[in-house]
Design an enzyme around this catalytic site. Structure first.
Site, PDB file in Angstrom:
ATOM      1  N   GLY A  77     -10.863  22.168   6.737  1.00 54.45           N
ATOM      2  CA  GLY A  77     -11.638  23.039   5.863  1.00 54.45           C
ATOM      3  C   GLY A  77     -11.472  22.739   4.392  1.00 54.45           C
ATOM      4  N   GLU A 116      -4.964  24.241  19.748  1.00 53.67           N
ATOM      5  CA  GLU A 116      -5.092  23.561  18.457  1.00 53.67           C
ATOM      6  C   GLU A 116      -3.687  23.469  17.885  1.00 53.67           C
ATOM      7  OE1 GLU A 116      -7.999  25.006  15.592  1.00 53.67           O
ATOM      8  OE2 GLU A 116      -6.804  24.135  13.962  1.00 53.67           O
ATOM      9  N   ASP A 163     -15.063  28.399   5.455  1.00 53.49           N
ATOM     10  CA  ASP A 163     -14.568  29.643   4.844  1.00 53.49           C
ATOM     11  C   ASP A 163     -14.538  29.572   3.316  1.00 53.49           C
ATOM     12  OD1 ASP A 163     -14.015  30.424   7.420  1.00 53.49           O
ATOM     13  OD2 ASP A 163     -11.843  30.421   7.193  1.00 53.49           O
ATOM     14  N   HIS A 164     -14.172  28.392   2.795  1.00 53.65           N
ATOM     15  CA  HIS A 164     -13.973  28.317   1.350  1.00 53.65           C
ATOM     16  C   HIS A 164     -15.286  28.349   0.574  1.00 53.65           C
ATOM     17  CE1 HIS A 164      -9.740  28.135   1.782  1.00 53.65           C
ATOM     18  NE2 HIS A 164      -9.859  27.192   2.691  1.00 53.65           N
ATOM     19  N   HIS A 210     -13.485  31.683  10.003  1.00 59.55           N
ATOM     20  CA  HIS A 210     -12.428  32.655  10.314  1.00 59.55           C
ATOM     21  C   HIS A 210     -12.908  34.013   9.824  1.00 59.55           C
ATOM     22  CE1 HIS A 210      -7.832  33.701   9.926  1.00 59.55           C
ATOM     23  NE2 HIS A 210      -8.503  34.614  10.606  1.00 59.55           N
ATOM     24  N   GLY A 252      -4.265  21.831   6.828  1.00 59.59           N
ATOM     25  CA  GLY A 252      -3.707  21.002   5.769  1.00 59.59           C
ATOM     26  C   GLY A 252      -4.104  19.534   5.852  1.00 59.59           C
ATOM     27  N   ARG A 285     -17.851  36.350  -6.674  1.00 58.43           N
ATOM     28  CA  ARG A 285     -18.850  37.012  -7.497  1.00 58.43           C
ATOM     29  C   ARG A 285     -19.489  38.214  -6.801  1.00 58.43           C
ATOM     30  NH1 ARG A 285     -21.368  34.934 -12.261  1.00 58.43           N
ATOM     31  NH2 ARG A 285     -19.541  34.382 -13.470  1.00 58.43           N
TER      32      ARG A 285
END
Ligand code: PXP
Length: 237
Positions: free
Chosen positions: A213, A151, A9-10, A43, A192, A18
């Protein structure tokens, strides 16, 4: 061996900053796979703040490992999942204002809706994972609602400040993992987790997969995706 599923996702966050077409989370996912990870997580949020529908569709076609689609249990998302058919859907709570998922799903409190959603997804051949806090009541509800996987939310462990607090959280996660596994569920964990705290999870044998992630994408910016994934795999043993 514990599997590593990497959330990209990141990478999409940097692209969306942008509003153009780079960096592409699809390219990142392919590098993640080539580096040896066992799955790709994305996600698709209701507000489409990072991952776009196009990303999920292309990932479905090109990745060779397992595609895990994280989503809220809404009618729109269930429709998308039933059309794209990821290997796994992870149901998460979603709030508009949150920076990231803030806690586990309240399966017990939203039982009827979640049981229906899980039924619709399972009926399409998708394995459904419920992202829950490491609490027996939520795991019990997940089993009753028909989930195949839980999870376990590791965010509280990740945020624990000292060794004592960390040990308490590890104990909670370990007990929850044992309960889930005895109840017939597959067990994953995530949120985390990073290069410094992943070691704390190593003694919990029921956990088959870690979903990570931010820490991997953050390191990839500095050292490249291949090295970032390989370093995490090495720490996971
Ligand atoms: N698992 C779930 C259900 C999540 O929502 C997230 C965050 O997108 C992760 C794992 C990964 O968390 P992190 O980015 O902190 O590694």
């Amino acid at each position: 061996m514990v599997r590593l599923a990497v959330n990209v996702d990141h990478v999409a966050n940097v692209r969306q900053a942008r509003g153009i077409d780079i960096p592409d989370p699809v390219t990142a996912a392919l590098l993640v796979e080539l580096a040896g990870a066992h799955g790709i997580v994305v996600h698709l949020r209701e507000d489409r703040r990072h991952i776009q529908d196009r990303d999920v569709r292309i990932l479905r076609q090109v990745i060779k490992t397992r595609l895990n689609l994280e989503m809220a249990a809404t009618t729109e998302m269930i429709g998308i999942a039933r059309e794209i058919l990821p290997d796994i859907v992870t149901l998460v709570p979603e709030k508009r204002q949150e920076l990231t998922t803030e806690g586990g799903l309240d399966v017990k409190g939203n039982f009827a809706d979640l049981e229906k959603a899980i039924g619709e997804l399972t009926g399409a051949g998708i394995a459904v994972s419920a992202f829950v806090d490491p609490e027996v009541a939520q795991i019990k509800a997940s089993i009753e609602a028909g989930a195949a996987i839980v999870e376990l939310h590791t965010g509280t462990y990740a945020e624990a400040r000292d060794a004592e607090a960390k040990a308490i959280e590890i104990e909670k996660i370990a007990k929850a993992a044992t309960f889930a596994s005895k109840g017939g569920l597959k067990v994953s964990a995530g949120h985390g987790l990073n290069y410094r705290n992943i070691g704390g999870m190593s003694g919990i044998k029921e956990i088959e997969e870690m979903s990570i992630g931010h820490s991997i994408v953050a390191r990839a910016i500095m050292v490249g995706m291949t090295q970032a994934v390989r370093e995490m795999l090495a720490l996971m043993g």
